[in-house]
Design a protein around this motif. Structure first.
Motif, PDB file in Angstrom:
ATOM      1  N   MET A   1       0.850  -1.183   0.000  1.00  0.00           N
ATOM      2  CA  MET A   1       0.000   0.000   0.000  1.00  0.00           C
ATOM      3  C   MET A   1       0.891   1.240   0.000  1.00  0.00           C
ATOM      4  N   ALA A   2       0.596   2.262  -0.909  1.00  0.00           N
ATOM      5  CA  ALA A   2       1.429   3.462  -1.035  1.00  0.00           C
ATOM      6  C   ALA A   2       1.319   4.348   0.190  1.00  0.00           C
ATOM      7  N   THR A   3       2.448   4.985   0.539  1.00  0.00           N
ATOM      8  CA  THR A   3       2.485   5.885   1.696  1.00  0.00           C
ATOM      9  C   THR A   3       1.807   7.195   1.336  1.00  0.00           C
ATOM     10  N   PRO A   4       0.798   7.691   2.124  1.00  0.00           N
ATOM     11  CA  PRO A   4       0.113   8.962   1.799  1.00  0.00           C
ATOM     12  C   PRO A   4       1.075  10.152   1.908  1.00  0.00           C
ATOM     13  N   LYS A   5       0.906  11.158   0.989  1.00  0.00           N
ATOM     14  CA  LYS A   5       1.781  12.338   0.953  1.00  0.00           C
ATOM     15  C   LYS A   5       1.117  13.498   1.668  1.00  0.00           C
ATOM     16  N   ASN A   6       1.915  14.341   2.285  1.00  0.00           N
ATOM     17  CA  ASN A   6       1.403  15.535   2.952  1.00  0.00           C
ATOM     18  C   ASN A   6       1.204  16.669   1.946  1.00  0.00           C
ATOM     19  N   CYS A   7       0.450  17.669   2.338  1.00  0.00           N
ATOM     20  CA  CYS A   7       0.221  18.872   1.495  1.00  0.00           C
ATOM     21  C   CYS A   7       1.548  19.596   1.303  1.00  0.00           C
ATOM     22  N   SER A   8       1.863  19.936   0.052  1.00  0.00           N
ATOM     23  CA  SER A   8       3.149  20.579  -0.258  1.00  0.00           C
ATOM     24  C   SER A   8       3.215  22.014   0.241  1.00  0.00           C
ATOM     25  N   LYS A   9       2.058  22.584   0.607  1.00  0.00           N
ATOM     26  CA  LYS A   9       2.052  23.971   1.051  1.00  0.00           C
ATOM     27  C   LYS A   9       2.077  24.074   2.567  1.00  0.00           C
ATOM     28  N   CYS A  10       1.096  23.408   3.236  1.00  0.00           N
ATOM     29  CA  CYS A  10       1.063  23.507   4.702  1.00  0.00           C
ATOM     30  C   CYS A  10       1.838  22.376   5.378  1.00  0.00           C
ATOM     31  N   THR A  11       2.124  21.314   4.632  1.00  0.00           N
ATOM     32  CA  THR A  11       2.904  20.141   5.089  1.00  0.00           C
ATOM     33  C   THR A  11       2.240  19.390   6.246  1.00  0.00           C
ATOM     34  N   LYS A  12       1.036  19.810   6.637  1.00  0.00           N
ATOM     35  CA  LYS A  12       0.361  19.155   7.767  1.00  0.00           C
ATOM     36  C   LYS A  12      -0.813  18.306   7.289  1.00  0.00           C
ATOM     37  N   GLY A  13      -1.597  18.901   6.433  1.00  0.00           N
ATOM     38  CA  GLY A  13      -2.781  18.189   5.964  1.00  0.00           C
ATOM     39  C   GLY A  13      -2.426  17.065   5.009  1.00  0.00           C
ATOM     40  N   LYS A  14      -3.375  16.213   4.801  1.00  0.00           N
ATOM     41  CA  LYS A  14      -3.188  15.078   3.909  1.00  0.00           C
ATOM     42  C   LYS A  14      -3.307  15.544   2.471  1.00  0.00           C
ATOM     43  N   GLY A  15      -2.323  15.201   1.631  1.00  0.00           N
ATOM     44  CA  GLY A  15      -2.322  15.628   0.241  1.00  0.00           C
ATOM     45  C   GLY A  15      -3.233  14.795  -0.619  1.00  0.00           C
ATOM     46  N   SER A  16      -4.530  15.102  -0.529  1.00  0.00           N
ATOM     47  CA  SER A  16      -5.514  14.302  -1.251  1.00  0.00           C
ATOM     48  C   SER A  16      -5.695  14.763  -2.700  1.00  0.00           C
ATOM     49  N   PHE A  17      -5.231  15.992  -3.026  1.00  0.00           N
ATOM     50  CA  PHE A  17      -5.448  16.540  -4.375  1.00  0.00           C
ATOM     51  C   PHE A  17      -4.086  16.743  -5.072  1.00  0.00           C
ATOM     52  N   PHE A  18      -4.016  16.253  -6.315  1.00  0.00           N
ATOM     53  CA  PHE A  18      -2.763  16.330  -7.083  1.00  0.00           C
ATOM     54  C   PHE A  18      -2.944  17.280  -8.277  1.00  0.00           C
ATOM     55  N   CYS A  19      -2.008  18.246  -8.431  1.00  0.00           N
ATOM     56  CA  CYS A  19      -2.041  19.204  -9.576  1.00  0.00           C
ATOM     57  C   CYS A  19      -1.103  18.691 -10.653  1.00  0.00           C
ATOM     58  N   ILE A  20      -1.652  18.376 -11.807  1.00  0.00           N
ATOM     59  CA  ILE A  20      -0.823  17.820 -12.885  1.00  0.00           C
ATOM     60  C   ILE A  20       0.062  18.896 -13.536  1.00  0.00           C
ATOM     61  N   GLY A  21      -0.242  20.223 -13.250  1.00  0.00           N
ATOM     62  CA  GLY A  21       0.580  21.294 -13.826  1.00  0.00           C
ATOM     63  C   GLY A  21       1.896  21.439 -13.103  1.00  0.00           C
ATOM     64  N   CYS A  22       1.814  21.600 -11.765  1.00  0.00           N
ATOM     65  CA  CYS A  22       3.045  21.781 -10.985  1.00  0.00           C
ATOM     66  C   CYS A  22       3.511  20.485 -10.340  1.00  0.00           C
ATOM     67  N   GLU A  23       2.662  19.410 -10.501  1.00  0.00           N
ATOM     68  CA  GLU A  23       2.983  18.085  -9.978  1.00  0.00           C
ATOM     69  C   GLU A  23       3.227  18.114  -8.471  1.00  0.00           C
ATOM     70  N   GLU A  24       2.347  18.824  -7.774  1.00  0.00           N
ATOM     71  CA  GLU A  24       2.414  18.901  -6.316  1.00  0.00           C
ATOM     72  C   GLU A  24       1.078  18.413  -5.712  1.00  0.00           C
ATOM     73  N   TYR A  25       1.155  17.917  -4.408  1.00  0.00           N
ATOM     74  CA  TYR A  25      -0.038  17.475  -3.672  1.00  0.00           C
ATOM     75  C   TYR A  25      -0.476  18.584  -2.729  1.00  0.00           C
ATOM     76  N   PHE A  26      -1.810  18.720  -2.616  1.00  0.00           N
ATOM     77  CA  PHE A  26      -2.368  19.747  -1.740  1.00  0.00           C
ATOM     78  C   PHE A  26      -3.497  19.141  -0.895  1.00  0.00           C
ATOM     79  N   CYS A  27      -3.680  19.771   0.283  1.00  0.00           N
ATOM     80  CA  CYS A  27      -4.889  19.447   1.045  1.00  0.00           C
ATOM     81  C   CYS A  27      -6.054  20.171   0.400  1.00  0.00           C
ATOM     82  N   LYS A  28      -7.271  19.886   0.866  1.00  0.00           N
ATOM     83  CA  LYS A  28      -8.452  20.463   0.209  1.00  0.00           C
ATOM     84  C   LYS A  28      -8.418  21.983   0.249  1.00  0.00           C
TER      85      LYS A  28
END
Length: 464
Positions: A1-28
């Protein structure tokens, strides 16, 4: 099972959303902010696009700039055409006057010839000499008529010849031609309190040539003049002159081999010597309307804040060349006006052999062309002082025009005899002298440096 990534901006929330433009994960929450920022960027580009559209529409709708520019070009064209027409009309009038004057001159010569012929026929009092004179007159009239009947050539403008500035290279023992555009370009005009100028028709005669040159050279050397203008300079005398050490050391020269002389086989002309202490900008030669190879030689000199224009001429010789002399004087006036360029700080000197007496109807007419000029001899010595520089005539002049340069003195030079020679006599005169009781000096004639006397003028430059 893949390890969940944190939000690239706040680093605390769960990175549930992925931006294909900048290839970063964000919280909601941060993903919403990220999208809002990109929407704002897009809106800015839309605004820029709208602004560009408005500019393009404005340019398309407003075409007045084209018509304004075209109107300006049309006005410029009309102005230039009007000026050309005015100048052409003036030239046309001068041309008609010149052609008419030549025709009247020929008719007058013919009338004198006809009257003389009738008188000789009626009286019968003529000899071979009179017949020779009639033959010569007929030849001259035929030549005049031939010129009048030929298609007239008329130059609308005379392009000057830029002359090299010759100076002596003591290291190489030779004269070197410098480009006027580079000569003195790094030198500032020197402060000079006084200026001395000479004009001298030195005579192209070969008689007593060596003795006369020695006298001439001595006069010019001891004058220490800043500007020396010489007329009737021959190639042989010029060769001797540029060999003189005082010339090599102290002067620029306008010619060293007679290459500027225009009168063919007679091979003489005008030459100018300019002191090396002066800031000589350029030398120019302006061909005249002439039958004798005459021209105007012009030097442009910078005297601190004053421009000095110096011209030397030998106007058309012979009494019947009044019309040609008039044309030549008009050329001088036009050239000086052009190169003065309406500047107030300009000193003008025109000197040389004018080939007409300073007293007489022709002089009044010709000097009217130079009406704003001053004849220095009359100004400084008075009109009653004839100042004959030639046989019973004052043909040599220094004409002057300036607001700040002050003429001090003008005098004749070359008036002291430099030798004697036997007089040329007819057979009857020789027989008479043999039986004469008073033989002291009766068989000798005095020799002068020239058949003309020269003129030397001094000027005060302290106001410049």
């Amino acid at each position: 099972m893949a390890t969940p990534k944190n939000c690239s901006k706040c680093t605390k929330g769960k990175g549930s959303f992925f931006c294909i433009g900048c290839e970063e994960y964000f919280c909601k929450k941060d993903y919403g902010d990220h999208r809002a920022m990109m929407d704002n960027e897009l809106d800015r580009f839309i605004e820029d696009c709208n602004t560009l559209q408005e500019k393009i529409n404005t340019m398309t709708q407003n075409k007045n700039f084209d018509s304004l520019l075209l109107t300006e070009i049309d006005n410029w064209e009309e102005t230039i055409i009007d000026k050309v027409k005015k100048v052409a009309e003036q030239v046309r009038e001068q041309f008609i006057k010149l052609a008419s004057a030549k025709e009247m001159e020929t008719k007058s010569k013919f009338e004198k010839y006809r009257q003389n012929l009738n008188q000789l026929k009626e009286t019968g009092d003529f000899v071979e000499h009179d017949l020779k004179y009639l033959e010569l007159t007929v030849y001259q009239l035929n030549q005049d008529l031939k010129r009048l009947n030929q298609p007239l050539e008329f130059e609308l403008s005379q392009h000057p010849q830029t002359l090299p500035i010759w100076h002596y290279d003591a290291g190489k023992h030779q004269w070197r031609a410098d480009d006027p555009a580079t000569t003195h370009h790094h030198i500032k005009p020197k402060v000079q309190r006084f200026l001395r100028a000479i004009t001298y028709n030195i005579s192209f005669s070969k008689e007593h040539k060596q003795l006369r040159f020695q006298g001439l050279s001595s006069i010019l050397q001891h004058s220490k003049a800043d500007i020396i203008c010489l007329q009737e300079m021959t190639k042989s005398i010029l060769e001797q002159l540029i060999s003189e050490p005082w010339v090599q050391q102290h002067y620029f020269v306008s010619d060293i081999d007679g290459s500027t002389f225009l009168n063919g086989q007679e091979s003489y002309g005008v030459v100018m010597l300019i002191g090396k202490s002066l800031y000589l900008r350029r030398l120019l030669a302006f061909p005249f309307h002439t039958e004798q190879g005459r021209q105007l030689l012009l030097a442009e000199i910078q005297l601190k804040t004053e421009k000095l224009l110096v011209g030397t001429v030998h106007l058309e010789s012979k009494q019947d060349k009044e019309t040609i002399r008039s044309h030549q004087i008009q050329t001088c006036q036009s050239v000086f006006n052009k190169y003065a360029m309406n500047q107030p700080n300009v000193t003008r000197l025109l000197m040389g052999d004018f080939s007409m007496d300073a007293v007489g109807p022709e002089n009044l007419k010709q000097m009217n062309i130079l009406k704003n000029w001053t004849d220095l001899w009359e100004k400084l010595n008075g009109a009653n002082n004839r100042g004959w520089t030639y046989i019973n005539a004052r043909v040599d002049r220094i004409m002057f025009q300036s607001l700040r340069t002050i003429p001090i003195k003008i005098r004749m030079i070359g008036m002291t005899p430099i030798g004697q020679a036997p007089k040329r006599k007819s057979f009857a005169q020789t027989i008479s002298s043999i039986f004469s009781l008073d033989k002291k000096n009766q068989d000798m004639t005095q020799i002068f440096p020239s058949d003309h006397f020269g003129l030397m003028a001094d000027f005060d430059l302290s106001r410049i």
